[in-house]
Enzyme design. Structure first.
Site, PDB file in Angstrom:
ATOM      1  N   THR A 132     -16.680 123.501 -38.677  1.00  0.00           N
ATOM      2  CA  THR A 132     -16.524 124.115 -40.017  1.00  0.00           C
ATOM      3  C   THR A 132     -15.067 125.075 -40.217  1.00  0.00           C
ATOM      4  OG1 THR A 132     -17.506 125.794 -41.355  1.00  0.00           O
ATOM      5  CG2 THR A 132     -18.124 126.074 -39.136  1.00  0.00           C
ATOM      6  N   ASP A 133     -14.612 125.223 -41.483  1.00  0.00           N
ATOM      7  CA  ASP A 133     -13.453 126.012 -41.824  1.00  0.00           C
ATOM      8  C   ASP A 133     -13.754 127.294 -41.358  1.00  0.00           C
ATOM      9  OD1 ASP A 133     -15.146 126.376 -44.082  1.00  0.00           O
ATOM     10  OD2 ASP A 133     -13.584 125.846 -45.459  1.00  0.00           O
ATOM     11  N   GLU A 134     -15.113 127.681 -41.489  1.00  0.00           N
ATOM     12  CA  GLU A 134     -15.535 129.120 -41.473  1.00  0.00           C
ATOM     13  C   GLU A 134     -15.052 129.841 -40.042  1.00  0.00           C
ATOM     14  OE1 GLU A 134     -19.592 130.002 -42.823  1.00  0.00           O
ATOM     15  OE2 GLU A 134     -19.627 128.104 -44.142  1.00  0.00           O
TER      16      GLU A 134
ATOM     17  N   LEU B  53     -23.329 116.434 -34.731  1.00  0.00           N
ATOM     18  CA  LEU B  53     -23.517 117.248 -36.036  1.00  0.00           C
ATOM     19  C   LEU B  53     -24.433 118.207 -35.764  1.00  0.00           C
ATOM     20  CD1 LEU B  53     -22.741 114.085 -37.265  1.00  0.00           C
ATOM     21  CD2 LEU B  53     -22.204 115.419 -39.147  1.00  0.00           C
TER      22      LEU B  53
ATOM     23  N   LYS C  20     -20.030 128.580 -33.962  1.00  0.00           N
ATOM     24  CA  LYS C  20     -19.225 127.253 -34.095  1.00  0.00           C
ATOM     25  C   LYS C  20     -17.851 127.400 -33.420  1.00  0.00           C
ATOM     26  CE  LYS C  20     -20.251 123.989 -36.155  1.00  0.00           C
ATOM     27  NZ  LYS C  20     -21.107 122.685 -35.768  1.00  0.00           N
TER      28      LYS C  20
ATOM     29  N   LEU D 229     -25.855 126.594 -51.509  1.00  0.00           N
ATOM     30  CA  LEU D 229     -25.804 127.189 -52.949  1.00  0.00           C
ATOM     31  C   LEU D 229     -26.038 125.893 -54.085  1.00  0.00           C
ATOM     32  CD1 LEU D 229     -24.659 129.236 -55.041  1.00  0.00           C
ATOM     33  CD2 LEU D 229     -22.380 127.800 -54.797  1.00  0.00           C
TER      34      LEU D 229
ATOM     35  N   TYR E 191     -23.077 132.547 -37.569  1.00  0.00           N
ATOM     36  CA  TYR E 191     -23.013 131.095 -37.661  1.00  0.00           C
ATOM     37  C   TYR E 191     -21.603 130.733 -37.171  1.00  0.00           C
ATOM     38  CZ  TYR E 191     -21.770 126.549 -39.874  1.00  0.00           C
ATOM     39  OH  TYR E 191     -21.430 125.416 -40.114  1.00  0.00           O
TER      40      TYR E 191
ATOM     41  N   ASP F 246     -25.206 141.805 -52.012  1.00  0.00           N
ATOM     42  CA  ASP F 246     -24.317 140.744 -51.431  1.00  0.00           C
ATOM     43  C   ASP F 246     -24.605 140.548 -49.736  1.00  0.00           C
ATOM     44  OD1 ASP F 246     -21.951 139.315 -51.107  1.00  0.00           O
ATOM     45  OD2 ASP F 246     -20.658 140.716 -51.559  1.00  0.00           O
TER      46      ASP F 246
ATOM     47  N   SER G  56     -27.307 125.513 -39.442  1.00  0.00           N
ATOM     48  CA  SER G  56     -25.830 125.490 -40.472  1.00  0.00           C
ATOM     49  C   SER G  56     -26.221 126.517 -41.618  1.00  0.00           C
ATOM     50  CB  SER G  56     -26.044 124.071 -40.721  1.00  0.00           C
ATOM     51  OG  SER G  56     -26.964 123.944 -41.961  1.00  0.00           O
TER      52      SER G  56
ATOM     53  N   TYR H 107     -44.940 113.315 -34.435  1.00  0.00           N
ATOM     54  CA  TYR H 107     -43.867 113.296 -33.097  1.00  0.00           C
ATOM     55  C   TYR H 107     -44.320 114.540 -32.276  1.00  0.00           C
ATOM     56  CZ  TYR H 107     -40.964 110.162 -35.893  1.00  0.00           C
ATOM     57  OH  TYR H 107     -40.614 109.092 -36.542  1.00  0.00           O
TER      58      TYR H 107
HETATM   59  P1  NAD Z   1     -28.113 120.408 -41.623  1.00  0.00           P
HETATM   60  O1  NAD Z   1     -28.583 121.946 -41.281  1.00  0.00           O
HETATM   61  O2  NAD Z   1     -28.601 119.798 -42.720  1.00  0.00           O
HETATM   62  O3  NAD Z   1     -28.568 119.260 -40.342  1.00  0.00           O
HETATM   63  C1  NAD Z   1     -28.721 119.777 -39.296  1.00  0.00           C
HETATM   64  C2  NAD Z   1     -29.373 118.566 -38.502  1.00  0.00           C
HETATM   65  O4  NAD Z   1     -29.498 119.064 -36.819  1.00  0.00           O
HETATM   66  C3  NAD Z   1     -30.929 118.389 -38.685  1.00  0.00           C
HETATM   67  O5  NAD Z   1     -31.147 117.156 -38.816  1.00  0.00           O
HETATM   68  C4  NAD Z   1     -31.421 119.411 -37.730  1.00  0.00           C
HETATM   69  O6  NAD Z   1     -32.856 118.577 -37.335  1.00  0.00           O
HETATM   70  C5  NAD Z   1     -30.751 119.088 -36.560  1.00  0.00           C
HETATM   71  N1  NAD Z   1     -30.792 119.869 -35.313  1.00  0.00           N
HETATM   72  C6  NAD Z   1     -30.960 121.246 -35.443  1.00  0.00           C
HETATM   73  N2  NAD Z   1     -31.028 121.667 -34.366  1.00  0.00           N
HETATM   74  C7  NAD Z   1     -31.247 120.868 -33.323  1.00  0.00           C
HETATM   75  C8  NAD Z   1     -31.571 120.743 -32.056  1.00  0.00           C
HETATM   76  N3  NAD Z   1     -31.499 121.717 -31.375  1.00  0.00           N
HETATM   77  N4  NAD Z   1     -31.411 119.421 -31.491  1.00  0.00           N
HETATM   78  C9  NAD Z   1     -31.166 118.334 -32.069  1.00  0.00           C
HETATM   79  N5  NAD Z   1     -31.068 118.284 -33.272  1.00  0.00           N
HETATM   80  C10 NAD Z   1     -30.993 119.589 -34.035  1.00  0.00           C
HETATM   81  O7  NAD Z   1     -26.634 120.500 -41.282  1.00  0.00           O
HETATM   82  P2  NAD Z   1     -25.262 119.834 -42.194  1.00  0.00           P
HETATM   83  O8  NAD Z   1     -24.905 120.605 -43.435  1.00  0.00           O
HETATM   84  O9  NAD Z   1     -25.519 118.384 -42.039  1.00  0.00           O
HETATM   85  O10 NAD Z   1     -24.218 120.097 -41.093  1.00  0.00           O
HETATM   86  C11 NAD Z   1     -23.930 119.129 -39.897  1.00  0.00           C
HETATM   87  C12 NAD Z   1     -22.804 119.549 -39.084  1.00  0.00           C
HETATM   88  O11 NAD Z   1     -21.481 119.795 -39.992  1.00  0.00           O
HETATM   89  C13 NAD Z   1     -23.000 121.101 -38.593  1.00  0.00           C
HETATM   90  O12 NAD Z   1     -22.657 121.192 -37.166  1.00  0.00           O
HETATM   91  C14 NAD Z   1     -22.410 122.141 -39.418  1.00  0.00           C
HETATM   92  O13 NAD Z   1     -21.780 123.147 -38.717  1.00  0.00           O
HETATM   93  C15 NAD Z   1     -21.279 121.297 -39.856  1.00  0.00           C
HETATM   94  N6  NAD Z   1     -20.637 121.414 -41.264  1.00  0.00           N
HETATM   95  C16 NAD Z   1     -21.256 121.613 -42.127  1.00  0.00           C
HETATM   96  C17 NAD Z   1     -20.796 121.806 -43.571  1.00  0.00           C
HETATM   97  C18 NAD Z   1     -21.557 121.905 -44.872  1.00  0.00           C
HETATM   98  O14 NAD Z   1     -21.081 122.325 -45.875  1.00  0.00           O
HETATM   99  N7  NAD Z   1     -23.045 121.559 -44.853  1.00  0.00           N
HETATM  100  C19 NAD Z   1     -19.430 121.949 -43.453  1.00  0.00           C
HETATM  101  C20 NAD Z   1     -18.706 122.024 -42.487  1.00  0.00           C
HETATM  102  C21 NAD Z   1     -19.088 121.614 -41.216  1.00  0.00           C
HETATM  103  P1  TYD Z   2     -23.652 128.492 -48.707  1.00  0.00           P
HETATM  104  O1  TYD Z   2     -24.126 127.172 -49.527  1.00  0.00           O
HETATM  105  O2  TYD Z   2     -24.801 129.046 -48.232  1.00  0.00           O
HETATM  106  O3  TYD Z   2     -22.217 127.939 -47.836  1.00  0.00           O
HETATM  107  P2  TYD Z   2     -21.439 129.175 -47.026  1.00  0.00           P
HETATM  108  O4  TYD Z   2     -21.970 130.322 -46.952  1.00  0.00           O
HETATM  109  O5  TYD Z   2     -21.511 128.237 -45.760  1.00  0.00           O
HETATM  110  O6  TYD Z   2     -19.996 129.188 -47.640  1.00  0.00           O
HETATM  111  O7  TYD Z   2     -22.838 129.429 -49.889  1.00  0.00           O
HETATM  112  C1  TYD Z   2     -21.826 129.127 -50.800  1.00  0.00           C
HETATM  113  C2  TYD Z   2     -21.197 130.448 -51.442  1.00  0.00           C
HETATM  114  O8  TYD Z   2     -22.213 130.648 -52.268  1.00  0.00           O
HETATM  115  C3  TYD Z   2     -21.237 131.636 -50.594  1.00  0.00           C
HETATM  116  O9  TYD Z   2     -20.066 132.327 -51.058  1.00  0.00           O
HETATM  117  C4  TYD Z   2     -22.534 132.255 -50.872  1.00  0.00           C
HETATM  118  C5  TYD Z   2     -22.988 131.832 -52.173  1.00  0.00           C
HETATM  119  N1  TYD Z   2     -24.179 132.022 -52.517  1.00  0.00           N
HETATM  120  C6  TYD Z   2     -24.958 132.672 -53.706  1.00  0.00           C
HETATM  121  O10 TYD Z   2     -24.236 133.411 -54.251  1.00  0.00           O
HETATM  122  N2  TYD Z   2     -26.071 132.727 -53.502  1.00  0.00           N
HETATM  123  C7  TYD Z   2     -27.158 131.922 -52.942  1.00  0.00           C
HETATM  124  O11 TYD Z   2     -28.267 131.722 -53.120  1.00  0.00           O
HETATM  125  C8  TYD Z   2     -26.477 131.009 -51.883  1.00  0.00           C
HETATM  126  C9  TYD Z   2     -27.213 130.467 -51.102  1.00  0.00           C
HETATM  127  C10 TYD Z   2     -25.062 131.215 -51.713  1.00  0.00           C
END
Ligand code: NAD
Ligand code: TYD
Length: 354
Positions: A137-139, A88, A166, A202, A162, A292, A92, A353
């Site tokens: 991710t779905d992105e 993971l 991915k 968001l 991003y 935007d 992100s 650390y």
């Molecule tokens: P996050 O940003 O909250 O956490 C990322 C973690 O990775 C952190 O703990 C960070 O310290 C660690 N990290 C970053 N760079 C690193 C490195 N070089 N070496 C070791 N550790 C490192 O991310 P998240 O939202 O929990 O997402 C986790 C995964 O799920 C990602 O791969 C993301 O692409 C994927 N994902 C996230 C979402 C979402 O909505 N958040 C949706 C679909 C997929």
């Molecule tokens: P985000 O949480 O950054 O997720 P992602 O871009 O990966 O989908 O954003 C979710 C949606 O909300 C996206 O369409 C961008 C919008 N957004 C805002 O309108 N304002 C904000 O401050 C942020 C962070 C996101």
């Protein structure tokens, strides 16, 4: 593929982040016979506070390491001899990727390749019971119009640095499967929300801003659509796919829960007014339309029927339940929010650390 009654060592990368911490918690509690090694570099997004409740468990170990450093990864593989990796760790946040694409190439693409190389080197041809699970991710699928859903067959068409990073890492995982026979699974999930999410995305950003009566920056006209999944349901799906997913397969994961940003923000505002005993409309007055995001994807929507059909997964909570739980969590964990926004915790980790 896996028998959960066997003893296993699993490295979870990014376990101190938002989704990773939920995955670590679930697996440490559910599988006392597994050794869960949380490998995390503790970037701004990684926070060991997220795992306080399980950090003393005998089947849990934290290793501070950076996946962009192959020697550090090698050393951890030698030490722990993992049976599986649930990957993971990533940069992100789309907005950060627009400012600094290279950081995303380094961690998401190169870091993933270093992990794949370590698996290849240590597992060799002895891949029975081994698995590399890549969380994506779905992105990667790009953007949809008014209709349609992303399926596992939708061609990749990433639009942000991003999602491009991915997509690239997904391709490398698949390529290592085809070329070297590495056993892998990939899941592509929609937007997650829930506890322990860094307040740059968001929902936690807006909750934090509402608490502090700061503006809510809605990008563009707010008519962008996302599918939202409660993070604990994502963690359940990850556990299921790790154990029961087929090697070489991709599964889409989603919440069957599409919202236009502006509609979601208005629901959030109204719930926050109730929880904070503020008069109706107080939080909505904080909405501010801002410039935007460049390359902003119009709509994401997931067809999660494959994982439902083949593995029996579906979300366990409704959006109303998930959002209420999420808001309550942030309101009850003000210290966590203050810490991660103040940067105190980063100073602390630096001291601890290096
Ligand atoms: P996050 O940003 O909250 O956490 C990322 C973690 O990775 C952190 O703990 C960070 O310290 C660690 N990290 C970053 N760079 C690193 C490195 N070089 N070496 C070791 N550790 C490192 O991310 P998240 O939202 O929990 O997402 C986790 C995964 O799920 C990602 O791969 C993301 O692409 C994927 N994902 C996230 C979402 C979402 O909505 N958040 C949706 C679909 C997929
Ligand atoms: P985000 O949480 O950054 O997720 P992602 O871009 O990966 O989908 O954003 C979710 C949606 O909300 C996206 O369409 C961008 C919008 N957004 C805002 O309108 N304002 C904000 O401050 C942020 C962070 C996101």
């Amino acid at each position: 593929m896996e028998n959960p009654t066997e003893n296993k060592t699993i490295i979870v990368t990014g376990g101190a982040g938002f989704i990773g911490s939920h995955v670590v918690r679930l697996m440490v509690n559910k599988y006392p016979n597994y050794h869960i090694v949380n490998l995390d570099a503790l970037t701004y997004a990684g926070n060991l506070e997220n795992l306080r409740d399980i950090e003393e468990k005998p089947n849990y170990t934290f290793e501070k390491a950076d996946i962009t450093e192959p020697e550090a990864i090698r050393e951890i593989f030698i030490r722990y001899k993992p049976d599986g990796v649930i990957h993971l760790a990533a940069e992100s946040h789309v907005d950060r990727s627009i400012k600094d694409p290279l950081a995303f190439v380094n961690t998401n693409v190169l870091g993933t390749i270093h992990l794949l190389n370590a698996c290849r080197e240590f597992w060799g041809n002895e891949t029975h019971g081994k698995r590399f699970y890549h969380i994506s991710t779905d992105e990667v699928y790009g953007t949809l119009g008014e209709d349609g859903l992303f399926t596992e067959e939708t061609p990749y068409d990433p639009n942000s640095p991003y999602s491009a990073s991915k997509a690239s890492s997904d391709h490398f995982v698949r390529a290592y499967g085809e070329t070297y026979g590495l056993p892998y699974v990939i899941t592509n999930c929609s937007n997650n929300y829930g506890s322990f999410q860094f307040p740059e995305k968001l929902i936690p950003l807006f909750i934090n801003n509402i608490i502090n009566e700061k503006p809510l920056p809605v990008y563009g006209d707010g008519n962008y659509t996302r599918d939202w999944l409660f993070v604990e349901d994502h963690a359940i799906a990850i556990d299921l796919v790790y154990h029961l997913g087929q090697n070489g397969e991709t599964y889409n994961i989603g919440g069957f829960n599409e919202w236009k940003n502006i509609d979601l923000v208005k629901v959030l505002c109204s719930l926050m007014d109730q929880k904070l005993n503020r008069s109706p409309g107080t939080s909505e007055n904080l909405i501010t339309y801002v410039k935007d995001r460049p390359g902003h994807d119009k709509r994401y929507a997931i067809d999660a029927s494959k994982i439902n059909r083949e593995l029996g997964w579906k979300p366990s909570v409704t959006f109303e339940e998930g959002l209420a739980k999420t808001i309550d969590w942030y309101l009850n964990n003000g210290d966590w929010l203050k810490n991660v926004t103040s940067g105190n915790y980063r100073d602390y980790y630096k001291k601890m650390y290096g």
